[in-house]
Scaffold this motif. Structure first.
Motif, PDB file in Angstrom:
ATOM      1  N   GLY A 220       0.798  -1.182   0.070  1.00  0.00           N
ATOM      2  CA  GLY A 220      -0.024  -0.159   0.007  1.00  0.00           C
ATOM      3  C   GLY A 220       0.825   1.113  -0.190  1.00  0.00           C
ATOM      4  N   LYS A 221       2.191   1.299  -0.170  1.00  0.00           N
ATOM      5  CA  LYS A 221       2.934   2.377   0.026  1.00  0.00           C
ATOM      6  C   LYS A 221       3.542   2.676  -1.258  1.00  0.00           C
ATOM      7  N   ILE A 222       4.081   4.143  -1.481  1.00  0.00           N
ATOM      8  CA  ILE A 222       4.465   4.641  -2.764  1.00  0.00           C
ATOM      9  C   ILE A 222       6.003   4.149  -2.605  1.00  0.00           C
ATOM     10  N   VAL A 223       6.754   3.461  -3.206  1.00  0.00           N
ATOM     11  CA  VAL A 223       8.017   2.893  -3.228  1.00  0.00           C
ATOM     12  C   VAL A 223       9.111   3.569  -4.210  1.00  0.00           C
ATOM     13  N   VAL A 224      10.157   4.066  -3.792  1.00  0.00           N
ATOM     14  CA  VAL A 224      10.834   5.006  -4.305  1.00  0.00           C
ATOM     15  C   VAL A 224      12.156   4.004  -4.510  1.00  0.00           C
ATOM     16  N   GLY A 225      12.731   3.847  -5.759  1.00  0.00           N
ATOM     17  CA  GLY A 225      13.913   3.126  -5.940  1.00  0.00           C
ATOM     18  C   GLY A 225      15.056   4.090  -6.577  1.00  0.00           C
ATOM     19  N   GLY A 226      15.928   3.459  -7.122  1.00  0.00           N
ATOM     20  CA  GLY A 226      17.270   4.349  -7.724  1.00  0.00           C
ATOM     21  C   GLY A 226      17.168   4.172  -9.341  1.00  0.00           C
ATOM     22  N   SER A 227      17.946   3.585  -9.862  1.00  0.00           N
ATOM     23  CA  SER A 227      18.227   3.694 -11.180  1.00  0.00           C
ATOM     24  C   SER A 227      17.508   2.433 -12.179  1.00  0.00           C
ATOM     25  N   PHE A 228      17.015   1.670 -11.579  1.00  0.00           N
ATOM     26  CA  PHE A 228      16.566   0.575 -12.566  1.00  0.00           C
ATOM     27  C   PHE A 228      15.388  -0.354 -11.838  1.00  0.00           C
ATOM     28  N   LEU A 229      14.339  -0.678 -12.515  1.00  0.00           N
ATOM     29  CA  LEU A 229      13.354  -1.677 -12.117  1.00  0.00           C
ATOM     30  C   LEU A 229      13.254  -2.696 -13.279  1.00  0.00           C
ATOM     31  N   SER A 230      13.628  -4.007 -12.579  1.00  0.00           N
ATOM     32  CA  SER A 230      13.502  -4.839 -13.472  1.00  0.00           C
ATOM     33  C   SER A 230      12.283  -5.530 -13.508  1.00  0.00           C
ATOM     34  N   ALA A 231      11.927  -6.755 -14.337  1.00  0.00           N
ATOM     35  CA  ALA A 231      10.590  -7.279 -14.441  1.00  0.00           C
ATOM     36  C   ALA A 231      10.195  -8.196 -13.271  1.00  0.00           C
ATOM     37  N   GLU A 232      11.425  -8.619 -12.665  1.00  0.00           N
ATOM     38  CA  GLU A 232      11.397  -9.215 -11.427  1.00  0.00           C
ATOM     39  C   GLU A 232      10.670  -8.663 -10.164  1.00  0.00           C
ATOM     40  N   THR A 233      11.373  -7.386 -10.215  1.00  0.00           N
ATOM     41  CA  THR A 233      11.192  -6.400  -9.277  1.00  0.00           C
ATOM     42  C   THR A 233       9.437  -6.101  -9.135  1.00  0.00           C
ATOM     43  N   MET A 234       8.902  -5.812 -10.487  1.00  0.00           N
ATOM     44  CA  MET A 234       7.582  -5.555 -10.769  1.00  0.00           C
ATOM     45  C   MET A 234       6.771  -6.771 -10.208  1.00  0.00           C
ATOM     46  N   THR A 235       7.176  -7.847 -10.694  1.00  0.00           N
ATOM     47  CA  THR A 235       6.306  -9.134 -10.181  1.00  0.00           C
ATOM     48  C   THR A 235       6.078  -9.067  -8.745  1.00  0.00           C
ATOM     49  N   ARG A 236       7.469  -8.850  -7.890  1.00  0.00           N
ATOM     50  CA  ARG A 236       7.293  -8.676  -6.463  1.00  0.00           C
ATOM     51  C   ARG A 236       6.660  -7.867  -6.003  1.00  0.00           C
ATOM     52  N   ALA A 237       6.365  -6.704  -6.654  1.00  0.00           N
ATOM     53  CA  ALA A 237       5.860  -5.370  -6.273  1.00  0.00           C
ATOM     54  C   ALA A 237       4.262  -5.872  -6.340  1.00  0.00           C
TER      55      ALA A 237
END
Length: 405
Positions: A220-237
């Motif tokens: 339920g939060k707005i998560v701030v990352g850095g330089s890159f977002l992978s497909a695996e990370t989006m699946t986890r999100a």
């Protein structure tokens, strides 16, 4: 590798938000030429128009303080219509169907309740027509023998979108909300409007956001990352249910895999992928601008409102992150930033074309004469000084101004 550089001025109308952004090159002799601007500012005042898709009822008044998830207007969307040919099913002439109706025009009806029936001498030949829905008998025709049923209307509630103050009411249409806030505009986004607590998941703006960063408490939060977002990370999100992701860049193939199709040049913002995604820099592995990362980090733990809506053609719409100040302060403090009159020496800019794509520097000179560029064209240019001391001459169409205090 490239980006989707916005061109033009922002106008959020049908999506119920409104913002003006952009800048003009000011030359001492030549006419102004447009340069896209990207706002990253700690304090500004924004106004967002919230408008219903059809006439309805406004629920608030001028001066009311509202929260982002508070309904400010409401409308009823007509229910779906179901036609039934009673004449055929009863085996009678169309002009006789009124004699067999149990339910009349305008009356409510429940699913499987009898609408019409015949009354034969032998009860085994009796035919009963039941309603396929719960709704209302809207109309009948003695010409076609049809009856039209309509489902109950669907209530549409229009939310305030940001914490702020109602400064204008548009009768039967919606309202305009004003908020004093921190504002970050992105390059590209997908997904609709949402809000949540801002959480910084990485330590540095050049650190990629990985599945390991996404813990269950980020739901339920707005998560701030850095330089890159992978497909695996989006699946986890999606698995843990984050409300939004804000990162520097993403590979276009991963975005295509997430959506299941290639995005065209039309407006985004209606995608249903489980979260709202905002890219602050572009496509590829690009560290988030230090200014952007620092601003967002300063507001970790605070409520943020985001929208991924993006349009890159005429009438530019930028994705945005809004961190509203207390609603009671919406009418005091900083005034809305005036329209830029021209780019100036010292302004921070981002390069939006190769070979320096994604680099951030500041304007160190503004030559007034046209200069020949590698394509053999004559173009207006400027000099940009980067943090490492390097200076490059860049065509003015290949940069965007990072606006804001």
């Amino acid at each position: 590798m490239g980006t989707l550089p916005p061109v033009g001025s922002v106008r959020r109308g049908s999506r119920a938000t409104e913002n003006e952004a952009g800048g003009l090159f000011q030359q001492p002799v030549m006419a102004h030429s447009y340069t896209p601007g990207l706002t990253v500012t700690e304090q500004t005042v924004v106004r967002r128009r919230r408008q219903l898709p059809l006439p309805g009822t406004v629920l608030v008044a001028v001066g009311d303080l509202v929260q982002s998830n508070q309904p400010v207007a409401r409308a009823e969307l007509p229910g779906k219509v179901y036609p039934l040919n009673l004449a055929n099913q009863l085996g009678v002439a169309p002009d006789e169907i009124k004699e067999y109706l149990i339910k009349k025009e305008g009356e409510p009806v429940r699913k499987d309740e009898i609408l019409a029936e015949n009354k034969p001498l032998i009860k085994w030949f009796k035919t009963e027509i039941k309603s396929p829905i719960t709704g209302t008998v809207e109309s009948l025709s003695t010409i076609t023998g049809q009856v039209l049923l309509r489902e109950p209307p669907r209530v549409l509630e229009l939310l305030a979108y940001v914490d702020g103050t109602i400064v204008e009411v548009h009768p039967h249409q919606g309202v305009t909300v004003e908020a004093r806030c921190s504002l970050v505009q992105g390059i590209f986004g997908i997904g609709g409007e949402t809000s949540g607590i801002l959480a910084i998941a990485v330590a540095k703006p050049d650190e990629a956001l990985t599945p390991a960063h996404l813990k269950a408490d980020l739901k339920g939060k707005i998560v701030v990352g850095g330089s890159f977002l992978s497909a695996e990370t989006m699946t986890r999100a999606k698995e843990i249910g984050v409300a939004g992701l804000v990162v520097g860049g993403i590979h276009d193939k991963d975005l295509r895999a997430l959506l299941g199709y290639d995005l065209g040049v039309a407006i985004t913002g209606t995608e249903q992928v489980g979260f709202t995604l905002i890219l602050t820099e572009g496509f590829g592995t690009i560290p988030m601008a230090q200014k952007t990362f620092t601003l967002l980090s300063a507001h970790a733990g605070e409520k943020a409102t985001i929208s991924g809506a993006t349009q890159i053609r005429a009438g530019v719409i930028r994705p945005e992150i809004i961190i509203a100040k207390p609603a009671g302060a919406a009418q005091s403090g900083a005034a809305a930033a005036p329209q830029r009159e021209g780019i100036r020496i010292g302004d921070p800019v981002r390069i939006i074309r190769d070979p320096l794509f994604g680099k951030i520097g500041e304007v160190s000179a503004l030559p007034t004469d046209l200069q020949k560029i590698p394509t053999e064209s004559d173009a207006r240019v400027l000099e940009v000084r980067f943090p490492d001391g390097q200076v490059a001459v860049i065509p003015r169409t290949n940069i965007e101004v990072i606006e804001g205090a």
